[in-house]
Design an enzyme around this catalytic site. Sequence first.
Site, short mmCIF file in Angstrom:
data_model
loop_
_atom_site.label_atom_id
_atom_site.label_comp_id
_atom_site.label_asym_id
_atom_site.label_seq_id
_atom_site.Cartn_x
_atom_site.Cartn_y
_atom_site.Cartn_z
N ALA A 95 -3.47 -10.57 -9.38
CA ALA A 95 -3.59 -11.70 -10.28
C ALA A 95 -4.38 -12.79 -9.56
CB ALA A 95 -2.21 -12.19 -10.65
N GLY A 126 -1.22 -7.32 -9.08
CA GLY A 126 -1.49 -7.06 -10.50
C GLY A 126 -2.56 -5.99 -10.72
N GLU A 154 -0.74 -2.88 -10.50
CA GLU A 154 0.08 -2.77 -11.72
C GLU A 154 -0.78 -2.36 -12.93
OE1 GLU A 154 1.75 -6.66 -11.04
OE2 GLU A 154 3.78 -5.84 -10.95
N GLU A 193 2.51 -9.50 -2.79
CA GLU A 193 3.15 -10.69 -3.36
C GLU A 193 4.16 -11.33 -2.42
OE1 GLU A 193 2.50 -7.96 -5.06
OE2 GLU A 193 2.02 -8.40 -7.14
C1 HXC Z 1 -8.02 -15.20 -6.34
C2 HXC Z 1 -9.10 -13.88 -4.83
C3 HXC Z 1 -8.06 -12.91 -4.89
C4 HXC Z 1 -6.97 -13.17 -5.78
C5 HXC Z 1 -9.54 -12.19 -3.51
N1 HXC Z 1 -9.99 -13.38 -3.96
N2 HXC Z 1 -8.37 -11.88 -4.07
N3 HXC Z 1 -9.07 -15.00 -5.53
N4 HXC Z 1 -6.99 -14.33 -6.46
N5 HXC Z 1 -5.97 -12.31 -5.93
C6 HXC Z 1 -11.24 -14.06 -3.58
C7 HXC Z 1 -11.18 -14.64 -2.18
O1 HXC Z 1 -10.53 -15.89 -2.19
C8 HXC Z 1 -12.64 -14.75 -1.86
O2 HXC Z 1 -13.17 -15.89 -2.50
C9 HXC Z 1 -13.25 -13.52 -2.53
O3 HXC Z 1 -12.29 -13.12 -3.51
C10 HXC Z 1 -13.48 -12.36 -1.59
O4 HXC Z 1 -12.26 -12.15 -0.88
P1 HXC Z 1 -12.18 -12.15 0.73
O5 HXC Z 1 -10.77 -12.44 1.08
O6 HXC Z 1 -13.23 -13.01 1.31
O7 HXC Z 1 -12.57 -10.62 1.03
P2 HXC Z 1 -11.94 -9.65 2.10
O8 HXC Z 1 -11.86 -10.31 3.45
O9 HXC Z 1 -12.72 -8.38 1.97
O10 HXC Z 1 -10.42 -9.39 1.62
C11 HXC Z 1 -10.18 -8.81 0.37
C12 HXC Z 1 -8.66 -8.88 0.05
C13 HXC Z 1 -8.19 -10.35 0.16
C14 HXC Z 1 -7.87 -8.01 1.03
C15 HXC Z 1 -8.51 -8.33 -1.38
O11 HXC Z 1 -9.06 -11.19 -0.61
C16 HXC Z 1 -6.80 -10.57 -0.32
O12 HXC Z 1 -5.84 -10.33 0.41
N6 HXC Z 1 -6.65 -11.07 -1.55
C17 HXC Z 1 -5.38 -11.45 -2.11
C18 HXC Z 1 -4.62 -10.23 -2.55
C19 HXC Z 1 -3.28 -10.60 -3.14
O13 HXC Z 1 -2.46 -11.31 -2.50
N7 HXC Z 1 -3.02 -10.09 -4.36
C20 HXC Z 1 -1.76 -10.34 -5.03
C21 HXC Z 1 -1.89 -11.51 -5.92
S1 HXC Z 1 -0.37 -11.92 -6.69
P3 HXC Z 1 -14.13 -16.93 -1.73
O14 HXC Z 1 -14.35 -18.01 -2.74
O15 HXC Z 1 -13.42 -17.34 -0.50
O16 HXC Z 1 -15.37 -16.10 -1.45
C22 HXC Z 1 -0.25 -10.84 -7.97
C23 HXC Z 1 0.96 -11.03 -8.85
C24 HXC Z 1 0.91 -10.14 -10.00
O17 HXC Z 1 -1.05 -10.01 -8.18
C25 HXC Z 1 1.76 -10.66 -11.09
C26 HXC Z 1 1.45 -10.03 -12.40
C27 HXC Z 1 0.09 -10.20 -12.97
#
Ligand code: HXC
Length: 257
Positions: free
Chosen positions: A65, A108, A111, A131
């Site tokens: 998400a 997400g 999911e 998460e």
């Molecule tokens: C918003 C995101 C994002 C996310 C990545 N980005 N994931 N922005 N929400 N979930 C953005 C980063 O901020 C970054 O923006 C760009 O995408 C590229 O990501 P990087 O981190 O620079 O790339 P990398 O080093 O290759 O790492 C990739 C990654 C990492 C491992 C996917 O980005 C990451 O850990 N993302 C978060 C994953 C996460 O926690 N997902 C769960 C979310 S909660 P900029 O502007 O800096 O270039 C969830 C709840 C679900 O899903 C509930 C139901 C829907």
Amino acid sequence: MTNTHITSYIDGKVGIIQLNRPKVANALNRLMIDEIVKQMEVYDSDDAIRVIMVKGNEKAFAAGADIDEMMEDTPLSLELLDPFAVWDRMLLIKKPMIAAINGFALGGGFELALHCDLIVAGETAKFGFPEVQLGVMPGAGGTQYLTREMGRRKALEMVWLGEPVSASYLLQNGVINRVVAPELVEEESMKLANKLSKQAPISLRLIKEAVDAAGDLSLRDGLKLERKNFYLTFASGDQKEGMQAFAEKRRPSFKGV
Ligand code: HXC
């Protein structure tokens, strides 16, 4: 057709939805989920489409998400917005849905894949529920799907630790269907989709309903539902065609009626 956050197109009898926010690793904001589900519904009611495929790009299926969008949420804003109502509509899709995954399928994003019926992944794909590291937990079905598919202990380990796991680990644990070289994910998914496109659509639909019921119903009620669905297939022209083709030693041509 190009929407804001997805691209959709048709290949043969397969309706494809490509997630298209590459700058943020296909992070799913609410508009995007809305577009994905609406497109699934369009394909589900289109007689020319037999299978739906959801894919991302080489780097990410979807990294979860959109955290920026969630940052300011409160319990009350979530209650009023009811963001999961749109996810529930995916449970009503009757046609087979295949997720084709390369790169990250996190939170997400994972999911979304779990809402699909079959999952094909590249060897280098990474799946996980990070998460817990954000101080939250899965909210779109992660704990429920994973526990049903891999068992309580493995699900707890994965969701508690929040660390990514490989496609081969999920294959061994019955969560995904196929693992192939990253460059073959699309081809393998299309092969599966094309095979399913040739099967009797009413059979596929009634099988999906019966298999899904196995997770919810008692054995007795599940057997009853299966039997009713078995009887219902005999109302279709495809049952006549299937059995006739067998008798005539030829391949059946199913019409979905
Ligand atoms: C918003 C995101 C994002 C996310 C990545 N980005 N994931 N922005 N929400 N979930 C953005 C980063 O901020 C970054 O923006 C760009 O995408 C590229 O990501 P990087 O981190 O620079 O790339 P990398 O080093 O290759 O790492 C990739 C990654 C990492 C491992 C996917 O980005 C990451 O850990 N993302 C978060 C994953 C996460 O926690 N997902 C769960 C979310 S909660 P900029 O502007 O800096 O270039 C969830 C709840 C679900 O899903 C509930 C139901 C829907």
